[in-house]
Scaffold this motif. Structure first.
Motif, PDB file in Angstrom:
ATOM      1  N   THR A  80       2.179  -5.050 -72.698  1.00 58.80           N
ATOM      2  CA  THR A  80       1.086  -5.519 -71.842  1.00 58.80           C
ATOM      3  C   THR A  80      -0.189  -5.697 -72.670  1.00 58.80           C
ATOM      4  OG1 THR A  80       1.999  -4.512 -69.849  1.00 58.80           O
ATOM      5  CG2 THR A  80      -0.366  -4.976 -69.837  1.00 58.80           C
ATOM      6  N   VAL A  81      -0.785  -6.884 -72.544  1.00 62.08           N
ATOM      7  CA  VAL A  81      -2.002  -7.225 -73.298  1.00 62.08           C
ATOM      8  C   VAL A  81      -3.232  -7.089 -72.387  1.00 62.08           C
ATOM      9  CG1 VAL A  81      -3.200  -9.171 -74.396  1.00 62.08           C
ATOM     10  CG2 VAL A  81      -0.753  -8.786 -74.839  1.00 62.08           C
ATOM     11  N   GLU A  82      -3.053  -7.482 -71.103  1.00 65.44           N
ATOM     12  CA  GLU A  82      -4.185  -7.392 -70.169  1.00 65.44           C
ATOM     13  C   GLU A  82      -3.637  -7.278 -68.745  1.00 65.44           C
ATOM     14  OE1 GLU A  82      -7.943  -9.953 -70.602  1.00 65.44           O
ATOM     15  OE2 GLU A  82      -7.013 -10.773 -68.780  1.00 65.44           O
ATOM     16  N   GLY A  83      -4.243  -6.343 -67.986  1.00 73.99           N
ATOM     17  CA  GLY A  83      -3.832  -6.228 -66.580  1.00 73.99           C
ATOM     18  C   GLY A  83      -3.694  -4.762 -66.182  1.00 73.99           C
ATOM     19  N   LYS A  84      -4.179  -4.471 -64.985  1.00 74.89           N
ATOM     20  CA  LYS A  84      -4.169  -3.071 -64.521  1.00 74.89           C
ATOM     21  C   LYS A  84      -2.828  -2.707 -63.860  1.00 74.89           C
ATOM     22  CE  LYS A  84      -9.221  -2.850 -63.641  1.00 74.89           C
ATOM     23  NZ  LYS A  84      -9.490  -4.276 -63.956  1.00 74.89           N
ATOM     24  N   LEU A  85      -2.136  -3.729 -63.328  1.00 77.20           N
ATOM     25  CA  LEU A  85      -0.896  -3.453 -62.594  1.00 77.20           C
ATOM     26  C   LEU A  85       0.299  -3.435 -63.547  1.00 77.20           C
ATOM     27  CD1 LEU A  85      -1.613  -5.826 -59.568  1.00 77.20           C
ATOM     28  CD2 LEU A  85      -1.754  -3.306 -59.582  1.00 77.20           C
ATOM     29  N   ARG A  86       1.389  -2.783 -63.096  1.00 77.36           N
ATOM     30  CA  ARG A  86       2.605  -2.714 -63.921  1.00 77.36           C
ATOM     31  C   ARG A  86       3.313  -4.076 -63.858  1.00 77.36           C
ATOM     32  NH1 ARG A  86       7.602  -0.859 -62.427  1.00 77.36           N
ATOM     33  NH2 ARG A  86       6.755  -0.187 -60.420  1.00 77.36           N
ATOM     34  N   PRO A  87       3.693  -4.646 -64.989  1.00 77.25           N
ATOM     35  CA  PRO A  87       4.363  -5.944 -64.955  1.00 77.25           C
ATOM     36  C   PRO A  87       5.748  -5.829 -64.318  1.00 77.25           C
ATOM     37  CG  PRO A  87       4.411  -5.072 -67.180  1.00 77.25           C
ATOM     38  CD  PRO A  87       3.539  -4.137 -66.361  1.00 77.25           C
ATOM     39  N   SER A  88       6.306  -6.939 -63.901  1.00 80.03           N
ATOM     40  CA  SER A  88       7.634  -6.960 -63.281  1.00 80.03           C
ATOM     41  C   SER A  88       8.634  -6.115 -64.060  1.00 80.03           C
ATOM     42  CB  SER A  88       8.156  -8.407 -63.244  1.00 80.03           C
ATOM     43  OG  SER A  88       9.535  -8.426 -62.971  1.00 80.03           O
ATOM     44  N   SER A  89       9.592  -5.546 -63.331  1.00 83.43           N
ATOM     45  CA  SER A  89      10.651  -4.750 -63.984  1.00 83.43           C
ATOM     46  C   SER A  89      11.561  -5.631 -64.845  1.00 83.43           C
ATOM     47  CB  SER A  89      11.476  -4.037 -62.915  1.00 83.43           C
ATOM     48  OG  SER A  89      11.937  -4.989 -61.943  1.00 83.43           O
ATOM     49  N   ASP A  90      11.436  -6.953 -64.728  1.00 88.85           N
ATOM     50  CA  ASP A  90      12.239  -7.873 -65.545  1.00 88.85           C
ATOM     51  C   ASP A  90      11.458  -8.427 -66.728  1.00 88.85           C
ATOM     52  OD1 ASP A  90      13.230  -8.673 -62.396  1.00 88.85           O
ATOM     53  OD2 ASP A  90      14.753  -8.087 -63.877  1.00 88.85           O
ATOM     54  N   PHE A 119      11.239  -9.215 -53.969  1.00 91.30           N
ATOM     55  CA  PHE A 119      12.298  -9.589 -54.921  1.00 91.30           C
ATOM     56  C   PHE A 119      11.844 -10.748 -55.802  1.00 91.30           C
ATOM     57  CE2 PHE A 119      15.070  -6.528 -53.866  1.00 91.30           C
ATOM     58  CZ  PHE A 119      16.072  -6.748 -52.943  1.00 91.30           C
ATOM     59  N   GLY A 120      12.377 -10.826 -57.025  1.00 93.47           N
ATOM     60  CA  GLY A 120      12.163 -11.966 -57.895  1.00 93.47           C
ATOM     61  C   GLY A 120      10.818 -11.933 -58.593  1.00 93.47           C
ATOM     62  N   ASN A 121      10.642 -12.913 -59.504  1.00 95.76           N
ATOM     63  CA  ASN A 121       9.398 -12.980 -60.273  1.00 95.76           C
ATOM     64  C   ASN A 121       9.394 -14.260 -61.091  1.00 95.76           C
ATOM     65  OD1 ASN A 121      11.052 -12.050 -62.734  1.00 95.76           O
ATOM     66  ND2 ASN A 121      11.223 -10.339 -61.305  1.00 95.76           N
ATOM     67  N   LYS A 144       8.049 -19.686 -50.229  1.00 89.40           N
ATOM     68  CA  LYS A 144       7.973 -20.968 -49.490  1.00 89.40           C
ATOM     69  C   LYS A 144       9.328 -21.679 -49.502  1.00 89.40           C
ATOM     70  CE  LYS A 144       3.035 -21.980 -50.158  1.00 89.40           C
ATOM     71  NZ  LYS A 144       2.106 -22.562 -51.153  1.00 89.40           N
ATOM     72  N   LEU A 145      10.057 -21.556 -50.600  1.00 91.54           N
ATOM     73  CA  LEU A 145      11.363 -22.229 -50.731  1.00 91.54           C
ATOM     74  C   LEU A 145      12.507 -21.356 -50.209  1.00 91.54           C
ATOM     75  CD1 LEU A 145      10.759 -23.721 -54.287  1.00 91.54           C
ATOM     76  CD2 LEU A 145      11.073 -25.045 -52.193  1.00 91.54           C
ATOM     77  N   GLY A 146      12.169 -20.182 -49.690  1.00 96.17           N
ATOM     78  CA  GLY A 146      13.212 -19.307 -49.133  1.00 96.17           C
ATOM     79  C   GLY A 146      14.098 -18.682 -50.206  1.00 96.17           C
ATOM     80  N   LEU A 147      13.573 -18.522 -51.419  1.00 97.17           N
ATOM     81  CA  LEU A 147      14.376 -18.018 -52.540  1.00 97.17           C
ATOM     82  C   LEU A 147      14.245 -16.506 -52.718  1.00 97.17           C
ATOM     83  CD1 LEU A 147      13.613 -20.881 -55.116  1.00 97.17           C
ATOM     84  CD2 LEU A 147      15.717 -20.554 -53.772  1.00 97.17           C
ATOM     85  N   VAL A 148      13.267 -15.887 -52.044  1.00 95.01           N
ATOM     86  CA  VAL A 148      13.086 -14.442 -52.190  1.00 95.01           C
ATOM     87  C   VAL A 148      12.705 -13.803 -50.858  1.00 95.01           C
ATOM     88  CG1 VAL A 148      12.365 -14.518 -54.629  1.00 95.01           C
ATOM     89  CG2 VAL A 148      10.649 -14.720 -52.811  1.00 95.01           C
ATOM     90  N   LEU A 149      12.945 -12.504 -50.778  1.00 99.51           N
ATOM     91  CA  LEU A 149      12.484 -11.694 -49.646  1.00 99.51           C
ATOM     92  C   LEU A 149      11.530 -10.624 -50.173  1.00 99.51           C
ATOM     93  CD1 LEU A 149      15.570 -10.698 -47.398  1.00 99.51           C
ATOM     94  CD2 LEU A 149      13.511 -11.958 -46.713  1.00 99.51           C
ATOM     95  N   PHE A 150      10.502 -10.292 -49.424  1.00 96.71           N
ATOM     96  CA  PHE A 150       9.620  -9.148 -49.754  1.00 96.71           C
ATOM     97  C   PHE A 150       9.138  -9.239 -51.206  1.00 96.71           C
ATOM     98  CE2 PHE A 150      10.454  -8.059 -45.661  1.00 96.71           C
ATOM     99  CZ  PHE A 150      11.789  -7.757 -45.394  1.00 96.71           C
ATOM    100  N   GLN A 196       5.641 -20.268 -54.750  1.00 98.02           N
ATOM    101  CA  GLN A 196       6.651 -21.232 -54.308  1.00 98.02           C
ATOM    102  C   GLN A 196       7.945 -20.531 -53.887  1.00 98.02           C
ATOM    103  OE1 GLN A 196       6.488 -24.679 -53.844  1.00 98.02           O
ATOM    104  NE2 GLN A 196       4.336 -24.077 -53.961  1.00 98.02           N
ATOM    105  N   LEU A 197       8.220 -19.352 -54.441  1.00 95.30           N
ATOM    106  CA  LEU A 197       9.511 -18.702 -54.177  1.00 95.30           C
ATOM    107  C   LEU A 197       9.703 -18.374 -52.698  1.00 95.30           C
ATOM    108  CD1 LEU A 197      10.140 -16.390 -57.286  1.00 95.30           C
ATOM    109  CD2 LEU A 197      10.554 -18.849 -56.991  1.00 95.30           C
TER     110      LEU A 197
END
Ligand SMILES: O=C(CO)[C@@H](O)[C@H](O)COP(=O)(O)O
Length: 232
Positions: free
Chosen positions: A67-77, A28-30, A20-26, A17-18
């Motif tokens: 991190t409990v499950e997931g191969k990718l690094r979670p958001s920096s936030d 950014f955000g999470n 789609k609502l124009g709240l983030v670029l590339f 949704q972010l």
């Protein structure tokens, strides 16, 4: 079926949704979605463009930020989300964006004054701005993590996280939350709209007077019911 399927899908839908609502670029955000019974949340992976996201790419993290499950690094936030979930039991979704007008206000370290009923419909207080990162936080001391900046700012103002679901973080950007990820996304879109209107009001009339508290109270209680007002 993975026990995390529901929060993965909730987090994915809310993240999408972010843009789609124009709240983030590339990248950014999470957005994150919590499962209180399992004591975990699903969060967007760090640095992954929104168009490449999928439910299975969401990272599962516990309320300590591990991190409990997931191969990718979670958001920096992720640690900010973890601190807020750990201390605010009724929050089910958290959003961080760099939406233009809310971020511009955050960079000035100013709260967003309540100039009108559009703002008062959603919150009766000036939208607070938490102080910027302290030296201790920059050195990585956990207790000075952004999540504590946010919690301490609301506590100092006497605001409840259930009544004020949005904040600016000084020299950074906005965070919003709610009982669900969808409500947190809604709050981010409302915050950006309020920030834009407040900026324009100050351009049209510098030193624009705030809305009278009595009017805010009357308007808010007309919309949300008697005794619902919780102004500052
Ligand atoms: O606040 C920041 C950067 O200033 C971050 O929120 C980025 O906007 C998104 O980082 P990832 O979630 O991709 O790690």
């Amino acid at each position: 079926m993975s026990k995390y399927k529901q929060i993965r899908e909730e987090a994915y839908e809310a993240n999408m949704q972010l843009p789609k609502l124009g709240l983030v670029l590339f990248t950014f955000g999470n957005v994150s979605a919590a499962d209180r019974e399992l004591g975990v949340f699903a969060i967007k992976p760090s640095g992954v463009p929104y168009e490449e996201l999928s439910p299975k790419k969401m990272v599962i993290v516990d309320f300590e930020g591990v991190t409990v499950e997931g191969k990718l690094r979670p958001s920096s936030d992720t640690l900010t989300h973890a601190v807020l979930y750990k201390h605010w039991e009724k929050v089910g979704g958290i959003v961080h964006t760099h939406s233009t007008y809310a971020t511009a206000w955050a960079q000035t370290l100013r709260s967003i004054p309540n100039y009108g009923t559009t703002h008062a419909d959603h919150t009766t207080v000036d939208i607070p701005c938490a102080p910027p990162m302290s030296d201790e936080m920059i050195q990585g001391n956990y207790e000075y993590e952004t999540g504590f900046q946010i919690m301490n700012c609301l506590a100092e103002k006497g605001f409840s996280y259930e009544e004020v679901e949005m904040i600016l973080v000084g020299n950074h950007a906005p965070f919003t939350w709610g009982k669900t990820p969808a409500k947190a996304v809604y709050n981010s879109a409302v915050l950006e709209n309020i920030a834009h209107m407040a900026y324009l009001s100050e351009q049209i009339r510098p030193h624009n007077p705030k809305m009278k508290d009595a009017l805010i109270k009357k308007h808010f209680e007309r919309k949300h019911g008697p005794d619902s007002y919780y102004g500052q």
